[in-house]
Scaffold this active site. Structure first.
Site, PDB file in Angstrom:
ATOM      1  N   ASP A 110       0.819  -1.214   0.000  1.00 61.07           N
ATOM      2  CA  ASP A 110       0.000   0.000   0.000  1.00 61.07           C
ATOM      3  C   ASP A 110       0.854   1.266   0.000  1.00 61.07           C
ATOM      4  OD1 ASP A 110      -2.342  -1.392  -0.101  1.00 61.07           O
ATOM      5  OD2 ASP A 110      -2.876  -1.119   2.001  1.00 61.07           O
ATOM      6  N   GLY A 111       2.001   1.227   0.679  1.00 64.31           N
ATOM      7  CA  GLY A 111       2.879   2.387   0.704  1.00 64.31           C
ATOM      8  C   GLY A 111       3.398   2.734  -0.677  1.00 64.31           C
ATOM      9  N   GLU A 131      -3.780  10.501   5.317  1.00 64.29           N
ATOM     10  CA  GLU A 131      -4.041  11.204   6.568  1.00 64.29           C
ATOM     11  C   GLU A 131      -3.063  12.352   6.792  1.00 64.29           C
ATOM     12  OE1 GLU A 131      -0.932   8.680   6.898  1.00 64.29           O
ATOM     13  OE2 GLU A 131      -2.824   7.594   7.227  1.00 64.29           O
ATOM     14  N   ASP A 173      -1.591  12.854  22.616  1.00 65.22           N
ATOM     15  CA  ASP A 173      -0.309  12.707  21.934  1.00 65.22           C
ATOM     16  C   ASP A 173      -0.346  13.329  20.549  1.00 65.22           C
ATOM     17  OD1 ASP A 173       0.755  11.385  24.074  1.00 65.22           O
ATOM     18  OD2 ASP A 173       0.942   9.436  23.089  1.00 65.22           O
ATOM     19  N   ALA A 212      -5.615   2.523   7.286  1.00 67.60           N
ATOM     20  CA  ALA A 212      -4.194   2.680   7.580  1.00 67.60           C
ATOM     21  C   ALA A 212      -4.007   3.095   9.042  1.00 67.60           C
ATOM     22  CB  ALA A 212      -3.583   3.688   6.601  1.00 67.60           C
ATOM     23  N   SER A 220      -5.379   1.815  13.206  1.00 71.53           N
ATOM     24  CA  SER A 220      -4.539   1.525  14.373  1.00 71.53           C
ATOM     25  C   SER A 220      -4.845   2.471  15.528  1.00 71.53           C
ATOM     26  CB  SER A 220      -3.063   1.654  13.986  1.00 71.53           C
ATOM     27  OG  SER A 220      -2.714   0.738  12.976  1.00 71.53           O
TER      28      SER A 220
END
Length: 275
Positions: free
Chosen positions: A53-54, A124, A153, A165, A169
């Site tokens: 995917d990257g 994103e 964070d 993606a 997570s």
């Protein structure tokens, strides 16, 4: 009838299997369609991208101005942008170039405007503290209406394409790639009220990041660090006109891929996985 004006084969140059497969693919299609290199390909060409995917994400951003039609062949991990295995290549070529057994999924970019310029992203955009910094205070506005602030964070803004993606997570929702929405996901927020929020992509999102003690934080777009900052900074996120077309054969759609590759709907190791 959809007419492709040429074909391009791109691959992960660091993956030996992808390089070898690209040579095999070239032999399979050279009599069916004219093959170009990426720079000289005409608009509305078919782009086979061999990698994870990257790899697909990086190439898709580079070629978007050519109005490409992308077919991702997986040589990586999960493969949402590259949903096909090379073992299927004969059927894929036949479906696309002979039988026209495919649908077109338009995946739209969004853009962020800040001191780092105007940057478009397909997956994103993230504002994230440095590993040695305290949490940052993030204020969120939607269409100039203040929604609230959260100590966290970082904050992640995901397109539908990016929902499988980093968004996944971080606890964000899976989103239909054809939905015109953006997801706002607090990362490791120090509050009980940290549910991700989904808003229309027609809205303007403003993030104001306020670090403690002038500590460092980063602005990151599709994995690329735009820069770091240690004082209050605002980031405006809105929709972009740019998009990339992905081809999907009719028996391999987003929802089947979610079932096959994430095991959604399978409980305790049992349940039906659809092939």
């Amino acid at each position: 009838m959809k007419k492709f004006y040429g074909a391009v084969i791109l691959k992960n140059e660091k993956n030996f299997d992808a390089i070898k497969a690209s040579e095999i693919l070239r032999e399979k299609i050279k009599e069916k369609i004219e093959i170009f290199d990426a720079e000289n390909a005409p608009d509305n060409s078919l782009f086979f991208i061999l990698g994870g995917d990257g790899t697909v994400l990086r190439y898709a951003k580079k070629i978007a101005q050519k109005v490409p039609f992308v077919v991702g062949i997986n040589f990586g991990h999960l493969g949402f942008l590259s949903p096909y295995e090379f073992s299927e290549i004969d059927r894929i070529v036949k479906d696309i170039l002979t039988d026209e057994n495919f649908t077109i999924v338009k995946r739209k970019f969004s853009k962020v405007i800040s001191k780092f310029g105007e940057i478009e992203f397909l997956n994103e955009f993230i504002v994230q503290r440095d590993i040695h910094s305290h949490m940052i205070d993030v204020k969120i506005k939607i269409d100039n209406s203040e929604m609230g602030s959260v100590l966290c964070d970082g904050i992640l803004i995901s397109t539908p394409t990016g929902s499988t993606a980093y968004n996944l997570s971080a606890g964000g929702s899976l989103v239909d790639p054809q939905a015109n929405v953006l997801s706002i996901v607090p990362m490791m927020a120090h509050t009980l009220f940290k549910t991700p929020i989904v808003v229309s992509s027609k809205r303007k999102i403003e993030i104001e990041a306020n670090p403690r003690y002038n500590e460092k934080y980063f602005a990151i777009s599709d994995g690329d660090v735009l820069g770091d900052q240690n004082k209050v900074e605002s980031f405006e996120i809105e929709s972009s006109e740019k998009s990339v077309n992905f081809l999907c054969t009719k028996e391999r759609n987003f929802f089947k891929i979610v079932n096959q590759k994430l095991g959604w709907g399978i409980r305790n190791g049992s349940g039906k996985r659809y092939d």
